[in-house]
Design a protein around this motif. Structure first.
Motif, PDB file in Angstrom:
ATOM      1  N   HIS A 221       0.804  -1.216   0.000  1.00 49.61           N
ATOM      2  CA  HIS A 221       0.000   0.000   0.000  1.00 49.61           C
ATOM      3  C   HIS A 221       0.845   1.277   0.000  1.00 49.61           C
ATOM      4  N   GLY A 222       2.157   1.135   0.006  1.00 45.09           N
ATOM      5  CA  GLY A 222       3.024   2.299  -0.065  1.00 45.09           C
ATOM      6  C   GLY A 222       2.927   3.208   1.150  1.00 45.09           C
ATOM      7  N   ILE A 223       2.793   2.623   2.323  1.00 45.52           N
ATOM      8  CA  ILE A 223       2.692   3.396   3.561  1.00 45.52           C
ATOM      9  C   ILE A 223       3.693   2.871   4.583  1.00 45.52           C
ATOM     10  N   ARG A 224       3.879   3.624   5.649  1.00 45.15           N
ATOM     11  CA  ARG A 224       4.737   3.181   6.759  1.00 45.15           C
ATOM     12  C   ARG A 224       4.072   3.562   8.070  1.00 45.15           C
ATOM     13  N   PHE A 225       3.864   2.560   8.902  1.00 45.61           N
ATOM     14  CA  PHE A 225       3.228   2.798  10.202  1.00 45.61           C
ATOM     15  C   PHE A 225       4.275   3.330  11.180  1.00 45.61           C
ATOM     16  N   LYS A 226       4.048   4.525  11.686  1.00 48.57           N
ATOM     17  CA  LYS A 226       4.985   5.105  12.651  1.00 48.57           C
ATOM     18  C   LYS A 226       4.706   4.627  14.076  1.00 48.57           C
ATOM     19  N   THR A 227       3.431   4.468  14.392  1.00 45.04           N
ATOM     20  CA  THR A 227       3.058   4.001  15.734  1.00 45.04           C
ATOM     21  C   THR A 227       2.286   2.699  15.609  1.00 45.04           C
ATOM     22  N   ILE A 228       2.651   1.733  16.448  1.00 47.02           N
ATOM     23  CA  ILE A 228       2.028   0.411  16.412  1.00 47.02           C
ATOM     24  C   ILE A 228       1.586   0.037  17.820  1.00 47.02           C
ATOM     25  N   MET A 229       0.364  -0.410  17.915  1.00 48.70           N
ATOM     26  CA  MET A 229      -0.229  -0.859  19.184  1.00 48.70           C
ATOM     27  C   MET A 229      -0.517  -2.351  19.069  1.00 48.70           C
ATOM     28  N   ASN A 230      -0.383  -3.067  20.160  1.00 48.18           N
ATOM     29  CA  ASN A 230      -0.697  -4.494  20.184  1.00 48.18           C
ATOM     30  C   ASN A 230      -1.767  -4.734  21.236  1.00 48.18           C
ATOM     31  N   ILE A 231      -2.883  -5.309  20.845  1.00 46.77           N
ATOM     32  CA  ILE A 231      -3.978  -5.559  21.781  1.00 46.77           C
ATOM     33  C   ILE A 231      -3.685  -6.878  22.491  1.00 46.77           C
ATOM     34  N   ASP A 232      -2.711  -6.831  23.352  1.00 44.96           N
ATOM     35  CA  ASP A 232      -2.230  -8.027  24.051  1.00 44.96           C
ATOM     36  C   ASP A 232      -1.507  -7.566  25.309  1.00 44.96           C
ATOM     37  N   PHE A 233      -0.962  -8.537  26.029  1.00 46.06           N
ATOM     38  CA  PHE A 233      -0.308  -8.252  27.300  1.00 46.06           C
ATOM     39  C   PHE A 233       0.860  -7.298  27.145  1.00 46.06           C
ATOM     40  N   THR A 234       1.654  -7.496  26.112  1.00 44.96           N
ATOM     41  CA  THR A 234       2.799  -6.615  25.886  1.00 44.96           C
ATOM     42  C   THR A 234       2.946  -6.333  24.407  1.00 44.96           C
ATOM     43  N   ASN A 235       3.696  -5.304  24.089  1.00 47.37           N
ATOM     44  CA  ASN A 235       3.795  -4.822  22.712  1.00 47.37           C
ATOM     45  C   ASN A 235       5.251  -4.752  22.279  1.00 47.37           C
ATOM     46  N   PRO A 236       5.798  -5.830  21.701  1.00 45.58           N
ATOM     47  CA  PRO A 236       7.203  -5.806  21.280  1.00 45.58           C
ATOM     48  C   PRO A 236       7.421  -5.221  19.893  1.00 45.58           C
ATOM     49  N   PHE A 237       6.341  -4.956  19.141  1.00 46.06           N
ATOM     50  CA  PHE A 237       6.480  -4.580  17.736  1.00 46.06           C
ATOM     51  C   PHE A 237       7.260  -3.282  17.525  1.00 46.06           C
ATOM     52  N   PRO A 238       7.013  -2.213  18.266  1.00 41.33           N
ATOM     53  CA  PRO A 238       7.801  -0.986  18.029  1.00 41.33           C
ATOM     54  C   PRO A 238       9.300  -1.209  18.196  1.00 41.33           C
ATOM     55  N   TYR A 239       9.696  -1.984  19.209  1.00 39.64           N
ATOM     56  CA  TYR A 239      11.117  -2.258  19.416  1.00 39.64           C
ATOM     57  C   TYR A 239      11.678  -3.092  18.270  1.00 39.64           C
ATOM     58  N   LEU A 240      10.954  -4.126  17.874  1.00 37.57           N
ATOM     59  CA  LEU A 240      11.454  -5.035  16.847  1.00 37.57           C
ATOM     60  C   LEU A 240      11.474  -4.396  15.465  1.00 37.57           C
ATOM     61  N   MET A 241      10.582  -3.414  15.221  1.00 40.86           N
ATOM     62  CA  MET A 241      10.471  -2.798  13.902  1.00 40.86           C
ATOM     63  C   MET A 241      11.017  -1.374  13.868  1.00 40.86           C
ATOM     64  N   ASP A 242      11.646  -0.955  14.978  1.00 43.11           N
ATOM     65  CA  ASP A 242      12.195   0.404  15.064  1.00 43.11           C
ATOM     66  C   ASP A 242      11.118   1.450  14.805  1.00 43.11           C
ATOM     67  N   ARG A 243       9.993   1.277  15.465  1.00 47.82           N
ATOM     68  CA  ARG A 243       8.882   2.222  15.373  1.00 47.82           C
ATOM     69  C   ARG A 243       8.608   2.773  16.777  1.00 47.82           C
ATOM     70  N   SER A 244       7.472   3.414  16.953  1.00 45.88           N
ATOM     71  CA  SER A 244       7.090   3.996  18.240  1.00 45.88           C
ATOM     72  C   SER A 244       5.809   3.354  18.737  1.00 45.88           C
TER      73      SER A 244
END
Length: 584
Positions: free
Chosen positions: A483-506
Motif C-alpha cells: 500500500h506504499g505506507i509506513r506505520f509510525k506508531t504500532i499498538m498491540n492488543i495483548d499483554f505486551t507490545n514488542p512490535f515498536p522495538y522489533l520494527m524500530d517504530r514507536s
C-alpha cells in the motif's frame, strides 16, 4: 542480652586473624562478580523458555517507549514503578546483544550492588566472616534469575516472570543487612534512605514492607533517631525533587490508586494466601520465634516489667529488640509484599536477620541444646530458599542441552530461547488448530474460560506467541509495501507490545504496558481514547483469542471502529489501520 548489644560483643568484633586475611575481601569479590557480568551480555546467550515468559518483554516495551522520550506514569500507565524500566534501558543500551531476561534480572544490580557494597564496607571492618556470610546469599539470589516459589509447569524452564518482585526481594535483603549489621550512623542513613527510594520506585508494596522493617529497627533502637531523620530527609528530598521537576510522584500515585481500585479484595485473604504459598519460611520463623521466647521468657518479661515500673525509650527498645519481635516484624513485612505477588524470591531477607540471631544466640545461650534448636530453626528458614533457587537453575540449564533453539527472522534477541523438540511440534499443531477452529476458542473465551487452565504457562503457547509475532512483522512489512505506507506508531492488543522495538517504530502514548485487563488496565480516559484514535496500526492477535485478549479487544474496539479500517495481516493477526493512512 538485647540484639543491639551484638555490636559490642566480642564475637562480632572480628578476630585479629580476620584482619590479616589478605587482599581478598568480600567487597572485592562483589566488585569482581559484578564486573564479570558484562562478559555474559556481550553475546546473546540462549536460555530455555519458561512459563509466562512474555513477562520479560514488558521491559522491552517500556525501554522502547523511554527511548522515544516517554516517561512511565506520566506518558503511559505502568503496573509498577519506573526505576526497573530505566535500569533495563541503561543496560540494554550498553549491551544490545544481551539476553532480555538476563538484562532485566541483573540491571537492578546497578542499584543493589553499590548499596550492598556500602553495607559490606561497614561490616567487614568488624567481622570479615559476617561480611562473607552476608555477601554469599546476596550473590546467589542476584545472579541466578529464578524464583523461590512453586513450579508453574512440570518441565524446567527459565523464570521470565515476577522479575520486579525478585528485584524488590533483593533490595529488601540489602535493607535487612543494613538494619541488622551496619553501625556507622551516616552510612546506615544513606543505605536506608537510598534503599527505600529504590523500593518505592521499583514497586510500591516493597516500600510498604521496607517501612515495617525500618519501624521495627527504630523501635528496637537499632536505627538511631538521627540516622532515621537523615534517611527520611534523603527519601523525601528526592521525592520532592522528582515531583517538582516532573510531577512524577503524583502521576505514580495516581497509577497506584487506579490499581487499588481494579484489584479490590480482602487484605486478610491475600495475607493468608501469601502465608500458604510460603508456608515453609513462615512456619519456621514462627517456630524459631516461639523457641526464642521460651528460652528467654524470664528476661523478656523482666524487660516488660522494667518499662511498666520506669518508662523510657531505652527500656522500651529492650522489649522491641527481642529476636522474636524482629522475626514477627520481618514476617509481617514479607507477607505484606507477597500478598500482591505471583512469583518472587520470597523471604530471602530473612538471611541477615537469622545470621544476627545465630550470633546473638551463641553468645546468649551457654546451653548447647538451646543453640542447636535456634540454629536448626534458622536453617529451616533459609536453607530451603537457597536450595530451591539452585535446584531450579540446575534443572533449567542442565535440561537445556536437549533443547532446540527457536528459529525466527525479526525477533532480535527475543528469539534466544530454546525448548524440547516436541514443544515446537505441539506449537505447530496447536497454532493450526487456533486458525482452523477460531470460533471454538472464541466461544470458550466468551464464556470466561481459558482453553487450558495453564495456557500461559504452557511452553508451546510461549513458543507460538513468539512465532506469531515474527510472522506478523513479515505481514506488516508486506502490507506496507503493497500500500506504499509506513506505520509510525504500532499498538498491540495483548499483554505486551514488542512490535515498536522489533520494527524500530514507536508505541502510542497513554496505553498501558503489562496489559492484564483484569488487574492492570484501568478504563480508558480521554488521553487513552485520543491515543488509540491516533495510532497508525493496532494489531489484534487471535491464535488463540483468549479471555485476556478478548477483554482488551472489547475495551479498545469501540475506539478503533470509528477511525480505523479492519484488515487481515496474517492468519493469526488482524490489523486496524488508521483510515487517514489508507486514504492517501
Amino acid at each position: 542480652m538485647a540484639l543491639h548489644d551484638i555490636a559490642r560483643h566480642p564475637r562480632f568484633q572480628g578476630r585479629k586473624e580476620s584482619r590479616k586475611a589478605g587482599f581478598f575481601s568480600p567487597l572485592l569479590l562483589l566488585v569482581l562478580a559484578i564486573a564479570a557480568l558484562p562478559l555474559l551480555l556481550l553475546h546473546t546467550i540462549t536460555l530455555p523458555i519458561g512459563a509466562m515468559f512474555f513477562d520479560t518483554y514488558v521491559y522491552i516495551d517500556a525501554a522502547n517507549r523511554i527511548s522515544d522520550g516517554q516517561i512511565p506514569s506520566l506518558d503511559f500507565f505502568a503496573p509498577v514503578g519506573a526505576l526497573g524500566y530505566y535500569l533495563f534501558r541503561i543496560v540494554l543500551s550498553a549491551f544490545p546483544n544481551g539476553h532480555p531476561l538476563l538484562i532485566a534480572s541483573w540491571s537492578v544490580l546497578l542499584v543493589s550492588a553499590p548499596l550492598m557494597g556500602l553495607v559490606l564496607f561497614d561490616v567487614q571492618k568488624r567481622s570479615r566472616s559476617v561480611a562473607w556470610a552476608l555477601l554469599v546469599p546476596f550473590l546467589l539470589f542476584s545472579l541466578l534469575p529464578f524464583n523461590t516459589g512453586g513450579d508453574f509447569f512440570p518441565y524446567p524452564g527459565s523464570d521470565g516472570f515476577g522479575i520486579y518482585n525478585r528485584q524488590i526481594c533483593q533490595l529488601m535483603y540489602v535493607l535487612a543487612a543494613a538494619l541488622c549489621f551496619m553501625r556507622g550512623p551516616r552510612r546506615l542513613a544513606a543505605a536506608v534512605g537510598l534503599t527505600m527510594l529504590a523500593l518505592l520506585f521499583v514497586k510500591v508494596t516493597g516500600a510498604v514492607a521496607g517501612t515495617v522493617m525500618c519501624l521495627a529497627a527504630f523501635l528496637a533502637g537499632r536505627l538511631p533517631l538521627r540516622a532515621a531523620l537523615i534517611a527520611g530527609l534523603l527519601f523525601f528530598g528526592v521525592i520532592a525533587a522528582l515531583e517538582l521537576s516532573l510531577g512524577l510522584v503524583s502521576a505514580y500515585a495516581a497509577d497506584i490508586l487506579s490499581l487499588v481500585e481494579i484489584n479490590e479484595g480482602g487484605l486478610i485473604q491475600r495475607l493468608l494466601q501469601a502465608a500458604s504459598l510460603n508456608f515453609g519460611a513462615v512456619f519456621s520463623a514462627i517456630v524459631l520465634a516461639l523457641a526464642l521466647l521460651a528460652f528467654t521468657g524470664r528476661a523478656f518479661l523482666g524487660a516488660i516489667g522494667a518499662v511498666v515500673r520506669r518508662p523510657s525509650l531505652e527500656a522500651l527498645a529492650r522489649i522491641f529488640d527481642h529476636p522474636a519481635i524482629w522475626l514477627g516484624a520481618f514476617t509481617l513485612a514479607g507477607l505484606i509484599f507477597e500478598s500482591q505477588n505471583t512469583g518472587s524470591q520470597a523471604f530471602i531477607f530473612f538471611f541477615p536477620l537469622v545470621l544476627m540471631i545465630l550470633i546473638e544466640s551463641r553468645a546468649m545461650f551457654g546451653n548447647t541444646a538451646r543453640f542447636a534448636v535456634v540454629a536448626l530453626a534458622g536453617l529451616a528458614i533459609c536453607l530451603p530458599l537457597a536450595v530451591r533457587v539452585v535446584e531450579r537453575s540446575a534443572r533449567a540449564y542442565l535440561g537445556a542441552f536437549q533443547n532446540e533453539r527457536l528459529e525466527a527472522t525479526h525477533l532480535k534477541t527475543m528469539a534466544a530461547v530454546s525448548a524440547r523438540p516436541f514443544f515446537f511440534l505441539r506449537a505447530e499443531r496447536m497454532n493450526a488448530a487456533y486458525v482452523a477452529h477460531r470460533d471454538t476458542f472464541q466461544d470458550i473465551s466468551e464464556n470466561g474460560e481459558l482453553s487450558s487452565f495453564l495456557m500461559f504457562s504452557d511452553f508451546d503457547y510461549q513458543i507460538t506467541w513468539l512465532q506469531n509475532v515474527d510472522r506478523a512483522i513479515s505481514g506488516v512489512e508486506a502490507f506496507e509495501a503493497q500500500h506504499g505506507i509506513r506505520f509510525k506508531t504500532i499498538m498491540n492488543i495483548d499483554f505486551t507490545n514488542p512490535f515498536p522495538y522489533l520494527m524500530d517504530r514507536s508505541a502510542p502514548h497513554a496505553i498501558a504496558i503489562g496489559a492484564d485487563p483484569f488487574r492492570a488496565v484501568p478504563p480508558p480516559n480521554d488521553r487513552v481514547k485520543a491515543a488509540v484514535a491516533d495510532v497508525d496500526l493496532a494489531l489484534y492477535p487471535t491464535c488463540p483469542v483468549g479471555i485476556t485478549r478478548l477483554a482488551l479487544f472489547k475495551l479498545y474496539q469501540p475506539l478503533l471502529d470509528a477511525t480505523h479500517e479492519r484488515v487481515q495481516i496474517t492468519p493469526c493477526f488482524e490489523g486496524f489501520v488508521r483510515k487517514a493512512l489508507m486514504a492517501r
